[in-house]
Every structure is written in C-alpha cells, then in structure tokens.
Design a protein around this motif. Structure first.
Motif, PDB file in Angstrom:
ATOM      1  N   VAL A  76       0.981  -0.835   7.450  1.00 60.14           N
ATOM      2  CA  VAL A  76       0.470   0.696   7.001  1.00 60.14           C
ATOM      3  C   VAL A  76      -0.923  -0.190   8.970  1.00 60.14           C
ATOM      4  CG1 VAL A  76      -1.618   1.473   6.099  1.00 60.14           C
ATOM      5  CG2 VAL A  76      -0.032   0.307   5.102  1.00 60.14           C
ATOM      6  N   ARG A  77       0.093   1.364   9.318  1.00 64.28           N
ATOM      7  CA  ARG A  77      -0.620   0.618  11.089  1.00 64.28           C
ATOM      8  C   ARG A  77      -1.140   2.260  11.063  1.00 64.28           C
ATOM      9  NH1 ARG A  77       0.391  -4.732  13.435  1.00 64.28           N
ATOM     10  NH2 ARG A  77      -1.311  -3.742  15.562  1.00 64.28           N
ATOM     11  N   VAL A  78      -2.219   3.333  11.760  1.00 65.67           N
ATOM     12  CA  VAL A  78      -2.957   4.520  11.932  1.00 65.67           C
ATOM     13  C   VAL A  78      -2.538   4.373  13.413  1.00 65.67           C
ATOM     14  CG1 VAL A  78      -4.134   6.060  11.186  1.00 65.67           C
ATOM     15  CG2 VAL A  78      -3.979   4.206   9.623  1.00 65.67           C
ATOM     16  N   PRO A  79      -2.141   5.810  14.072  1.00 67.07           N
ATOM     17  CA  PRO A  79      -1.863   5.840  15.775  1.00 67.07           C
ATOM     18  C   PRO A  79      -3.459   6.509  15.613  1.00 67.07           C
ATOM     19  CG  PRO A  79      -0.182   7.388  14.010  1.00 67.07           C
ATOM     20  CD  PRO A  79      -0.809   6.692  12.739  1.00 67.07           C
ATOM     21  N   PHE A 113       1.757   4.612   1.920  1.00 65.15           N
ATOM     22  CA  PHE A 113       1.143   5.234   3.094  1.00 65.15           C
ATOM     23  C   PHE A 113       1.700   6.491   3.234  1.00 65.15           C
ATOM     24  CE2 PHE A 113       1.893   4.145   8.250  1.00 65.15           C
ATOM     25  CZ  PHE A 113       0.425   4.745   7.802  1.00 65.15           C
ATOM     26  N   GLU A 145      -4.767   2.086  -1.041  1.00 63.26           N
ATOM     27  CA  GLU A 145      -4.787   0.437  -1.014  1.00 63.26           C
ATOM     28  C   GLU A 145      -4.657  -0.753  -1.990  1.00 63.26           C
ATOM     29  OE1 GLU A 145      -7.340  -1.291   0.522  1.00 63.26           O
ATOM     30  OE2 GLU A 145      -8.509   0.157   1.652  1.00 63.26           O
ATOM     31  N   ILE A 183      -3.915   7.311   2.429  1.00 63.35           N
ATOM     32  CA  ILE A 183      -3.297   5.786   2.256  1.00 63.35           C
ATOM     33  C   ILE A 183      -4.122   4.578   0.485  1.00 63.35           C
ATOM     34  CG2 ILE A 183      -4.133   3.389   2.989  1.00 63.35           C
ATOM     35  CD1 ILE A 183      -4.273   4.814   5.817  1.00 63.35           C
ATOM     36  N   ARG A 189      -7.433   6.766   1.005  1.00 67.34           N
ATOM     37  CA  ARG A 189      -8.536   6.965   2.025  1.00 67.34           C
ATOM     38  C   ARG A 189      -7.597   8.722   2.192  1.00 67.34           C
ATOM     39  NH1 ARG A 189     -12.272   2.738   3.989  1.00 67.34           N
ATOM     40  NH2 ARG A 189     -11.041   1.900   2.970  1.00 67.34           N
ATOM     41  N   THR A 208      -3.410  12.122   6.947  1.00 61.96           N
ATOM     42  CA  THR A 208      -3.233  10.393   6.930  1.00 61.96           C
ATOM     43  C   THR A 208      -3.338  10.273   5.336  1.00 61.96           C
ATOM     44  OG1 THR A 208      -3.110   9.867   8.852  1.00 61.96           O
ATOM     45  CG2 THR A 208      -3.557   7.829   7.313  1.00 61.96           C
ATOM     46  N   GLU A 230       1.036  -4.372   3.312  1.00 61.67           N
ATOM     47  CA  GLU A 230       0.138  -3.536   3.741  1.00 61.67           C
ATOM     48  C   GLU A 230       0.107  -3.948   5.617  1.00 61.67           C
ATOM     49  OE1 GLU A 230      -3.205  -4.879   1.502  1.00 61.67           O
ATOM     50  OE2 GLU A 230      -3.968  -5.697   4.096  1.00 61.67           O
ATOM     51  N   SER A 231       1.349  -4.572   5.817  1.00 54.79           N
ATOM     52  CA  SER A 231       1.179  -5.164   7.049  1.00 54.79           C
ATOM     53  C   SER A 231       1.611  -3.834   8.608  1.00 54.79           C
ATOM     54  CB  SER A 231       1.800  -6.944   7.683  1.00 54.79           C
ATOM     55  OG  SER A 231       3.361  -6.129   7.211  1.00 54.79           O
ATOM     56  N   ALA A 251       0.827  -1.355  -0.046  1.00 53.89           N
ATOM     57  CA  ALA A 251       0.063   0.055   0.172  1.00 53.89           C
ATOM     58  C   ALA A 251       0.885   0.841  -0.209  1.00 53.89           C
ATOM     59  CB  ALA A 251      -0.749  -0.224   0.936  1.00 53.89           C
TER      60      ALA A 251
END
Lengths: 308, 308, 308, 308, 308, 308
Positions: C21-24, C11, C125, C123, C101, C121, C18-19, C9
């Motif tokens: 892509v973690r959003v605060p 980001f 994906e 993204i 997004r 942010t 993809e793993s 993705a």
C-alpha cells in the motif's frame, strides 16, 4: 491598647484589632494582587450561606494554585467567632459584611525582614454594610453605565475566580463615575456581551423571562444563584444567556444582585430608562420579597430607612 | 531597634527599616492590586536611568488616574538617598534593585482604623540583585516556555502600564515552571503574538535583523529601549513587529531584556533550541558588550561569577 | 511473496499485503492532506459501531466535497472481511484498530505516470492496539498539557471533519511532549476554550455534573457519544459546554475518550493534579465499568495487564 | 523497465522513474499532511533562485521541527541533476517546475511493513509548466474570487510555513471554482484582510503605490520578493500592508505573483472589474517587463503563445 | 389627481398616493439610515401577525432610542385601513406586503426648509408580492451563496434591530448575485457562523433535527418564529444553535423563512447541492404544509402558479 | 414660488429650492442607507479641496458598486455653481458646507409611482457652518467620550467608505451625549483601538510626536490629510498608528480634525483632562496657525467670535 469599640479581624491565625492588620509590602497580595477573596454578609446578625462562600473561595484559590493552609471548617468557625466579636459595633437593626482574603504570601527570597512570616497571608475581616449611602437606590433605581473598558477574556484571567486583580473593574467603575458620580460601571466582556460590575451580577426581564449573563464570563455570585433559585421556585423562566445592549435597551425590568445589595432595581442603563420606569418592576419586586422571606430579614427596609 | 544591617525603605514620607513597611489591609493596592510600580537597578552603585523610570511610573499612574502626590524630582532625590542608605549591605562588586510603588490608598469609608493615613500609599524600596541564582543562564541560555494563558487585550488592561495586577503574568510563569522549574514564561497576546514575560521583553534575530514585540502589547521596558538604542548605534536593522512562534522557531538568536537581566541570551523556546545553540549568539554578544560599555559596569561578569 | 504473518489492507479495491500500500506521491492526500479518515476498533475481535464510524467518515467527505465512490454498505463489508483477515495476527486477548482513508486522488493533469489510477484513493487498514505502552495510564492517570498552539477556527477548517490535515494537533502534541514525554497535548480553540487532543475528547466532572467541550469545536467522537449515552443511562447530568482552564483546575475528575482509549482517566493538567488524585475518580470509574459492560469486553483489563 | 520519456524524481536518495515514487500509506506526510514542500521553476532551463527556495524549505521544516537529514548544498546539487535529467522531456521553448517534499516519515511503531524505511521521506520532483491552460489569463486577466472560508490564524498554523496541510486553501479554491470554473480563490485571513490563494501572492496598485498583504499572514513567496525588489529598483513606493476588500474594489491595478505565474494580471475580483480594465495595467506591465529582463526569459511570451 | 389605480401609503398622518411620499433629503432616515422598519404580508387579504410585527418594530425603535410618537394600536388600525385601500389593486388570488418605516426625522438645526415637519418620519406602505419572479424557486430550490463580507458584530450594531442600515446585507447579496444572478447572499456573522440574508432566516435539517442560527446574530423573524412553533407542534426537535458551513454541507435539507417566502426550500449552498436534492425535502414539505394550514392560504400554490 | 432667500440644491440634474428636494421613499438611499456622501466647506467663500473630496466620494461609490452617472468634472462645476448660488445667504464673514449624496436609486420593480425617476439619486446641497454652537469649544476644548458601542470591523463594512449607514456612529454619539450633552462620541474599533467620531478624526501628541488612528479603521479625512501635511511641513514626527486609551490618558495634547472643525482642541477624554489642560496645547496651536495660513482664512476667529 485597642479600644473596646474597635473592629477586630483574624490575621494569620490571630484575632487582632483591625489597625494591626498590616501586610508586609513584599507580600505577593500587595505586589501582584496575587490573592483571592470572598465576601458574605449577615442577616439578623447571622452569616449568609457561609459554606457556599468558602467553597467558592477555595475554588478561586484552586484556580490560582494557592494553598490556603486551613480547612473550610476551620475558616467557617473563625468566621462565626469573628462576626460575633464585631456585631456589637453596629446597630441591632443593621448588619455587616465578612470577607476572607488569602494571598500567596512572601517569596522565600524576600522574607529577610519577616523571617517567621507564614506561608500565605490569611485575613478574615468585617465591615458595616453601607445602608446610608445606598438607601435612595431602592426607591429610584440604580444608574448603570457601560464603560468602554472591557473584562479580560477568560483565557487571560478567568472572571470566575474572585481575585485581588480588580483593576479592570476598578477602571470601569471610575469611568462610569466620571460620567455620573452616582452610577456604577457594568462591563462588556471580550465578545461584547454584558458581563458584570465591581461585585454585582446583572439580570434582565423580557416579557416575563429572566436572564443573566453566562457563568463563564462573570463571577457566579451566591446572590445571583439565590435569585435564580427563587425564580425557579416561583415558576419563572430563568436562564443564563449571552446578553448585549439590545437586551438592555429593550428590557422591561433590570436589577443587579450582590452580597450586600441582595437585589437592587436598575433605573437606567447608559442614561436610558429601563422599561416603564416603575422601580422596582413587578418581577423584581416579587423576587425581592421572596429574598426577604428566604433570609428572614427585611434588608429592603434596612436600605429604605435611609432613602430621603 | 532596627539593626544596622537592615534594609531601609521610604514609606509614605519616612525612611524606615523594611520590616516596618506594612500596608493596611484595606489599602486598595492590597485589596485590588490598584497600584503601579516601577523598578531600576544600580550599576557600580549608581541608579540607572532613574528619570526614565520615574517618567514611566508617572505614565502608568496617569493611565490608572492615581495622583502620586509627589513630584518626579522629589521621588528621584528620595531614591538616590535610599540607595545610598542600603548599598553598604551588598558586596561592593554587587548591585541592587530599587522599586517605587504607588497605590490609590484607602477608601475614605474604610479609614476608621487608620484615620491619619495619607491619600495614597507610596513606597520606595531596595533589594539585592539575584546574581547567584541566575549566573548559569548567561552561560547556558535561558529556557523560555510559552504557556497557554494569554495577556489580556489592551482594551481590558493596557500592558503598557506597569500595575500591581500581575496575576496573568504570575500564572503564566507558574505554568511554565510546572513544565520546567528553571524556565520562565513568555505569554502570547490576544492576537497570538509573542508579548512578554514577568518583567522581561523579548528580542529575536533573523538574518541580521533584530525584532521585538510591538509596544502596544508589552511594557515598553527601559532596558528594551536601551537595547534598541544600542542596536541603532551599531547600525543594526532593529524594529518592533508582530512576532509569533514561527519567528521564534526560525530565529538565529533570541534574548530577553529586563532591568536586572539587562540582556540575557535565550537557549530554548518551548524546549526547542534557538539557532545553532551558541550562547550567546554573535549579535546578542555584541549588544551585551555594548550594554556593558554603556553602563560602565561588567554586569555579565557579575552574573557569570556564579555560573558553576 | 507476502509472508503469512503480514498485515493486509484494502487498497483501491484490492486486498493486499500492507507493504504494497504505497500511494503515488502526486496523490492529493499526500501533497495537501486532502483526505478524510476514520477509525474504529474491535472488542472481542468484533468491530465497534462500524456504521456510525462510516457515517461520520461520509460526513467528513461531504464537507470536503470528496466522493468516496463506494457505498457505506460495501465499505462495511470490506471492513469486516479485512478485520477477519488480520485478527489472527494478534493475541486472542488483544484487539485491533481499523482505519478508513479516502483522498481526492490524483489531479487529471498529473496522472501521466499512473494513467489507470482510480478517481480517488481508498484505503482500509488495520493495526494492533497499543496496550503495552498505555497500560500505566489506567493506573496513574494521563498527563495532559495545554500547549500554546490553538485549533483553527471553524470558519478556517471545521474540526468536526476528521481530515488528514492534522498539523495543528501534531504540533500541539509535540509541544506537550517537549515538556513531558509521557504527556499528550490538548489544545484550546480559537475562543480560548478547551477543545481536543490528537484523536481524543475531554470530559470534566464538577460536583457530579459531567461536561465535555462543545461539538462545534471538536471531532464529535463515537466514544464521546458512547460516554454521553452511558452517562444519560446512569442518570448523570451530562452536557456539552464551553469549558476553560478554570474548569480544568477546579474539576473533581477528568478523563478523555477515544476509539482506542475508550475512557482513560486524567491525572494532571498542566502539571496540576486533578481533584484529590484518586485514579480513576468515582464517576470515571462508573462510566468505565458501564463501557466495559456495554461492549462486553474488559478493555480496562487489556490495558492494565501491561501496567507494571 | 522505465521508458526513456518517463519523468524521473529523487526519492529517498535515489533517482527513479516517477511511477516508482509511491509513499507508504503510514508515512505521516500522507496520514497527517505532516510535511513541508517548496517549488521553483526553470527559466531557459535554469533553476530560479534555488538557494532561496531551499532556505525557505528549511525554514518551514524548522517550524515543523522536522530534520531533513540532508544539507542544503546536497539538495541543490540533486535538484540541478534532476532538472537536467528531465528537461529533455519538454519543448526547448518550455520550462519546468521542480518541487521538494520532506515529511516526518513513518512512526517507529508503524514501520513493521517497511523496516528499512529512512527516517523521513524526501522527494524532489519535476513537472512541465502549464502554459497551455493559462495563456488566456495574460491577455484577459485572472478572475479572483474571495471565498467565505478563511486562512487559519497564525497561532493555529503559521501560513509562513509551506506545509502539506493545504485543505483550507484547497476548499477556498474549490468554493471559488464553483462560482466560476476559471477563477482562483484568494482567502481572507483571520482579521478579514486579504491574504493569499493556493500558491499565489496578491499585489494591489493605488495611485502609483504598490501594496501586498503582510508577511505574517501569507507564505512570503520568492516571486513576491522578486516583484518587491523590482519595484524598489524601479523607484516604486512598495510595502506590505493590511489590505481588505475596500482596497481591492478601489484598486487601479491588481496582479498575483507565484513561482510559475511570475506576475499575472488580475481582471476581476468577486466579479468586479479592476480599475479601467486595461490588462495588464501600466505598473503591472512595467514589472512584468522588468521580471522578464531579470530572468532573461520571455515567460510572458511562453504563456501568450497559447492565448487564442 | 391620483388615478384610481394608484397605490396609497400613510405618510406622517395622511393617506396619500404613493407618488406623494417623498422624504425631505435632510431626514436622518435618508442621511444616515437612522430609521427602523418592519414588514408583514397578507394571506387571503388579511394581515399576518400584525401585532407581533408592530411589537418588533417598537423593539427596534427602542434600541435606536427613536420615539414613534404613535401607539401600537393606532398603527395597527392605520395598517388595516391601508391594506383595505390597496388590496383591490392586486388579483384576488394574490396578496400584498405592508411595511412600516420610522425615522428619527429632521434635526432641529436643519428644518429651515420644512419648518412644520413632524418630529419623526412615519410611513406605512404596501407592495404587491413578487410571486412571478419567485415561482421557480419552490420547484427547484433557492441557490444560496455565502459571500466574503460579514454581518457586523452585535456590539457594533445589533442585527436584532431591523434598521435601515442595510448596506452589509446589500453588499453581501450583490456579491452573491455577481457569482449567480439567481442566488441570494447569506452572510456569516463575526464568529464565522451562518447568520442571515437580506430579510430571510436559515433552517437546516440533520437526521430529523431542525436548527436555525442563534437569535443574537439575526433578526428574529416572525416567520422564523412561526416555523419553530409549527415544528414544536409537529413534535420535531427544533432549536437555535451556532451553525457553520460544516452544518450546511452535511445537511439533509435546508430552507429559508421570510415574511414573503414563508418557507422556501434551498437547493444549493455555495453551488453544492443540499442533501439528495429532493426539493422540498420531507421535513421542509411537512412544515410548508403546516404553514399553509396555519394561515389558511395556499401561498405555495400562489408561487407555483408562476413556475414554468 | 421659492423666496429669494431660500437655499438651493442640485437634485438629479436640476437646481431647485431645497424644499423641493424630497426623495421617493422607495429610494434605496432611504430604505437601506444604500448611498455614499462627502462634504467640503468654503474658506472665504471658496470651496476647499473640492477635487480631493469628489475623488474620495467616487472611491466610496466604487466600494459600494454604485455608478454616479456623472463625471467628477461635471460634479465640481455644479458644486462651484451651487456654492455661488447660496453664499449670499450667509454673512460675508461666514462660510458654508457643501455635500454630495449619491444613492443607488429605486429598484426597477418599485418604480411604478415614479416611472421616469433617474437611475440613481444625486444631490448636491449646502448648509451654513455652525459657528455659533461651537465657538466655546475652541476656547475650552472639546469633551470626548468613548462609548461602549464599537465601529464595525472592516470585513463587515469598511469605515473608509463614507456611506449613509451611519447608525453606529449615531448611536455612539447619542450614548456620549447621554453622559454629557456637550460631548461628542469617539468609538473604539473592533480591536479596541480608538477610531473616529461622527465625521471627525483624532490626533494625539506624546512628547512631540503626533499620531492618528490607522487609515484602515477610519474615514481618511481630507482635513486629517491636511493636518498630516502641515505637520510634515513643520518637521513634526507624524504617523498613523494603533492608538488606545492608554495613549489617550497619557497624551500631552489631543485634537480632532474635520471638514468644518478643521482642527479643534480636545479638553477631556472620558472626563479626564488631557495633558496640563492648556487649550489648545502648543503643537495643536502651531498646526491650527499653519492651517489658517494654508487656507488663507481665519476659521479660528470665525468660531471664537461666538465663544462667550
């Protein structure tokens, strides 16, 4: 034995004298108004747009999820036969109404007393047209009153289905007649727009443009459709629209359409005269003439005979 | 000749076998649902709160401007007599429904085939209570589904009048049963609040408080009033209120009331379990017990006999 | 180290597995759903109408007053690049979704733990299209259920912005699936008209006329626009309109459109069969064929492969 | 390695530094705002009414049909532990917020990149209270602006559930701040009554009577409940009611309540001064004093320290 | 004796100095706002579309059921005469407003102190156009704010009648000016759609299409009609439509029309810049030029003279 | 020179003969109805509850953001003085009305012709009470008609402010009088509930309970408050409530209250008789007697003198 001059009806598959058409009180049509109906009339003793009417009846039944248990073709055949059976009862210069009624019948758990009753109630019936009581209206114009009670919103019960749940229209008409016994009620819809009366559609004329309330909020009458067709053929700017009392009180002309009235000029709305009070106004007159020509029957004359 | 085991009804002044109660199709009750009704039941073969029911019937008729042409007293006498006439047809441990129906009758212009018909149609009728089909509900709880169709706004037709215009409730119930044949529909009102089902009122319990939809938007049931009285007597905080799906999905307990159900616990609303799934919940149970005590009849047992 | 068969993705400016892509959790997109998104798909591994989708995304962001901080051109370039990066992960005969997004990011006062986080942010994906689970629908038709929950009014939150506030659509869909796990929910709007489901638009056919809910009350889908264009090209009378359950229950055909479904025939609405149950109906079929021709990809076949 | 002065949070079962709390972008909490939250604060470093807050959180989750997968007791224990972990980071005279967040997690079909992710996302987190930026408000009063955007109707999404779909409140607040950067937005509900702002409840005083918007249209705040309790204890006539701008512009005093503000006097609504401009008004002052006494912490002083 | 440089008005049949136009306080126009009015302006000292304006005035009066007691022709003659009488008071390069006002007069029971007062109050009056205070707007664009107060629904008072019941528009404008003294208020209607400000209509441009709120919810301005005509003549896609804040915040251009403003570009709505901030935008500019050409008077220059 | 028998009024600070109270036509009270008013009456030549009335006037002005520029005390003093000045003009057995009117005055830009005009228009005026024309109503009961036009919603203009924007009430009353010249109009509010007529409040009696429409939707009359106080003192169950036509048509008694009517029994609503037609009904009579006792003046006798 039924006398020769009795009106006949078609009741659950049989042609019977009208007095024998009695519905078990457990029929949902009686208990809940759980039924649809539709009505046409004859011109020169011929049924008018019978296919359109039966199609509309089937659409009302589809909305209610009631299976009529009979084909449109069969129903039309029966209707022609029934009209023929009854027409001799009216003056050759007169005409009649013909109405279909289909209810959801009797719930299985309540059929004890009528174990062999069919799966739905299906009635076709006729009535003489009320030329006498209405003659004056074509000369003087109809008095329309907008009552305080309103049509239910389409998300509660669609006004496009002609069901036997007519209480709102009945109460609106009674409210109007309390104010003026000769008036008919014409209800506002849930948004405060003009919708319809008990069995009639409204048309307003402003500076040569013809408008009628939107189809989502009224029963889209066959006579309404006929008036629109005639207007289009005559090159008139015609459309459905959200109409309110500002439109009513600034209209040049106004009329209603219905199966029996065809087109009837409105004289007043809420006691205030429409336009310059000519009855009918010029566009109304033009459409009435076109309607007479279309059906080949002088229904205006039928009414005016009785205007004294 | 009517057999001895036929149910009788009172029809326009006469006690007749039910099979003879057939309404002329031109009766406005059939054509328009232009009629009101009310229903009570027996406990131990005694009519329950018959005066309250007849008073409510007369209030519905007042709203519709229909004159019943009979006194409340007379109607009560007839009802007692009719119940007595029919009760031998059910098991001594069973009970019956008794319903009054009053329509606006036949319009003068349409009486040709029934020249002597009275000025309105008045029916009193009885039916066995459906203990068998409902027994399971008292053990497992009722499944309630909120359909997409809504009750008409009070300015279109007051839900406080129990009229024979039941199509919205009928369509709502059919929509619910399409999703789950065992479910009953419970409609939202025009504001999106929970209102009522076909003949039943809703109660929700939150942290010991009991709430039921506001009287303006529902038929204020006699059983609803009874449940409220019992709650007050038990010191429970009870009131009518605007309730919505947030209340439904966060309720600890829920039940409906109706003439026949008295109090029936709800198991699910829109497929989601109420509270911790105990059926009936403790407050519901307490009110059911009080109801049984009040009427001196174990109606819960009447139903549970059939829960297999 | 990311394995070769991992999805990537984009980001916040970087192409990452993809793993990663973690959003605060302090991102407003998570805390408030304060974000917009949009989705297209590939046909034959080419992105469909990517400019229209990005334009619509920017329109959603304009409504929310969120600055994406990137040009449409840049976003499209990234999208092409990302699609290329991921497409090898699906069967050559399959295709993928691509979603953008954009959230409003982290409030300045909450950036302590992420001092270098960008101003929003962003993204992009991809996901495989769910051909398997949906194949059956093209053969049997989709079951649509209208839940009791309604779309918010446009003066509360415009449905024309595709925001990450999806709870009403989510709850409506869950309510539908409680009744029928295979069904999708399609909500009424604040006026009681049919609006949309979670990511799909509705079309109804009546007597050769094609209608879809008005643009003010739905996300005006690109696939919806495509279907309208194809209908116009085919000479079909097509328009947006206020549609309600009367329209649904009297329709000859019905279908939904969405980015992934393209056009999918509806079999039932609220458990009631549409039209004469042919799936797809003739006009639906014609538009599906035209859609396939337009995109040069047999997406119907892609789905039907899995209909067993 | 997390530094000693980093804030910690509880994330899916683990106590971790805040910078590690990053939510997979496929979490429905991020994609759809499909999550609920709740917030309390400490007074003198003790959590306030933590049980009430967790109960309310569980009620929001029940409405959303999200299973938190943890008991209230466990959540409270974790909260106490987390607060203890973080409180050393603020001045001993200051206090902190503590917030719970529960989302519906990742859809099974989208877990490829996070195969071991739990069935929902559960976060407990802390933040310092913003005494500095708000100090002035307790001296001068808060400026409240009623934006044109409205709260969704309860039948679309109940405002009683504290969900992560906050866009309407966010947009309303942004609209207010465009007019006056120091103002907060307070939205009208679907009926045009005053409802709530982003996380705050309104109270108005008229001739000694205290009123707050009805619970059906707002998040029923714990601080709101506290203010009501304090008013009752003080013998003040207090109730919830439908309040509109007539009430606002004729009020003698006005204040908001929220977890962090406790009670904050309002100086103006839509730029018009409340009452005779004394800030706080006498009843507001009385309730603020009672609130301070109840919690045993001079939170007014905490704020006023920073009013320069 | 009135000085030579005094403005004159026509008051109940007489041309008098403006200072003598004082209305008995028992006039219903004062007591109830029970009156209608309309306003045109001059271009190059010629009255603009005076017949359309008088026709619209008569339509407003028809809605109110007020008889003006004078023919349209007479009113137009008087207007021409009055304009001629006053135009020497302004700079030859300037122009003036001309306004008609007709109230229902004094109730018979309240005429004691004015026994000879006519049956209605009829005023024609002039004013200089406010070029000075508005010049800046044509350079920078108008700031529009949408207040929280809404236009009454058409079923309460039709906005299509230009009556002297202007309080809602007045309060909306005051609310806007509290936020920004240079702004004008533009109200939402009862459905949450954009309607109109105090005497001005809105137009929005999206991708080359021009839209203006529907006629049922606004006073259908003559300048609005002029702008529509000019757009049609220029081949622009123009229509009336339900427009809301989504449309406002995604518009490429926006402007208002009014008798005095003709066309004035909007710079911001709710503090958010319209489009790319070019003032006027290209379509607006094109229509302004066409308007200038149509009326043969450089009204843009009249305003811009004063933009410093 | 004013004759001795002329009525006087207080106009912008001066006591002048009524004929001299003429408002500049540029006063916003005339142009926009931008003004508030209030009215009391005398009993035995003493002003009734003058402080409550002035307080309510100031509340209306606060809502409109109009500064009266005078203290309540001063206004009361002037009122006492003015009443004394005028009372000799009526029969000693008669009484008078006293009305305050405050408009926002003339806009600065329009004061050219009245350069010294004060900052607002302030009028205090008196009128004889209309005993003659109303006498019959106390014997026969008032005819009330519910017109189709509705009160604006409170979010458009609060009915709680007594402003000079009275057109909706005026049009509603005219509509009613078109149906029956002796009737008064009583409008439904935006929710379809009964609200108020032109200056009168409604009360309905059901089984000993007294109800009046909710304060948010009506001008909360001083006489309404008086009737409620008297009912409370008499131990009657009294409350405000949402009342609709079901309540009207099932009421045992009904009456209106107003400053001049005090309490006047209603005979019919929409042409349908209230209760058993006794005028006044027993509870109405009881409250009328209590009202007479409270004010120490036989106002019923004042009216009935003229009932022939």
């Amino acid at each position: 034995m039924p006398s020769k001059d009795q009106w006949y009806a078609w009741f659950n598959g049989h042609m019977v004298p009208e007095s024998e058409v009695r519905v078990p009180f457990r029929d949902r049509g009686f208990k809940f108004g759980d039924a649809a109906f539709d009505t046409t009339r004859t011109f020169n003793h011929q049924l008018f747009r019978v296919e359109e009417h039966v199609t509309r009846l089937f659409r009302s039944l589809a909305y209610l999820d009631i299976d009529p248990g009979v084909s449109a073709k069969k129903l039309i055949d029966v209707s022609e036969q029934l009209a023929a059976q009854n027409l001799h009862l009216v003056d050759p210069a007169d005409d009649i109404w013909l109405t279909w009624r289909v209810s959801r019948g009797i719930d299985p758990s309540e059929r004890t007393a009528w174990p062999d009753y069919p799966d739905r109630t299906l009635i076709v019936e006729c009535r003489p047209l009320p030329f006498q009581t209405r003659g004056r209206l074509y000369r003087d114009g109809l008095d329309v009153i907008v009552p305080s009670i309103r049509r239910p919103a389409p998300d509660a019960l669609s006004p496009r289905a002609k069901t036997q749940n007519y209480l709102t229209l009945v109460l609106g008409d009674l409210e109007a007649k309390r104010h003026n016994p000769d008036a008919v009620g014409l209800l506002l819809d849930t948004n405060g727009n003009l919708s319809e009366g008990r069995g009639s559609n409204l048309f307003l004329v402003h500076e040569g443009r013809l408008r009628t309330p939107k189809a989502q909020f009224v029963l889209p009458g066959i006579s309404r459709a006929t008036a629109i067709e005639l207007a289009i053929a005559a090159g008139i700017d015609v459309a459905d629209a959200d109409l309110d009392l500002f439109d009513a009180h600034t209209a040049d002309e106004a009329f209603i359409t219905s199966t029996s009235f065809c087109i009837c000029p409105i004289g007043t709305i809420n006691g205030r005269q429409i336009g310059d009070s000519q009855v009918p106004g010029p566009m109304t007159k033009r459409l009435m003439d076109a309607y007479v020509a279309l059906v080949g029957c002088d229904w205006v004359g039928q009414y005016l005979r009785y205007a004294k």
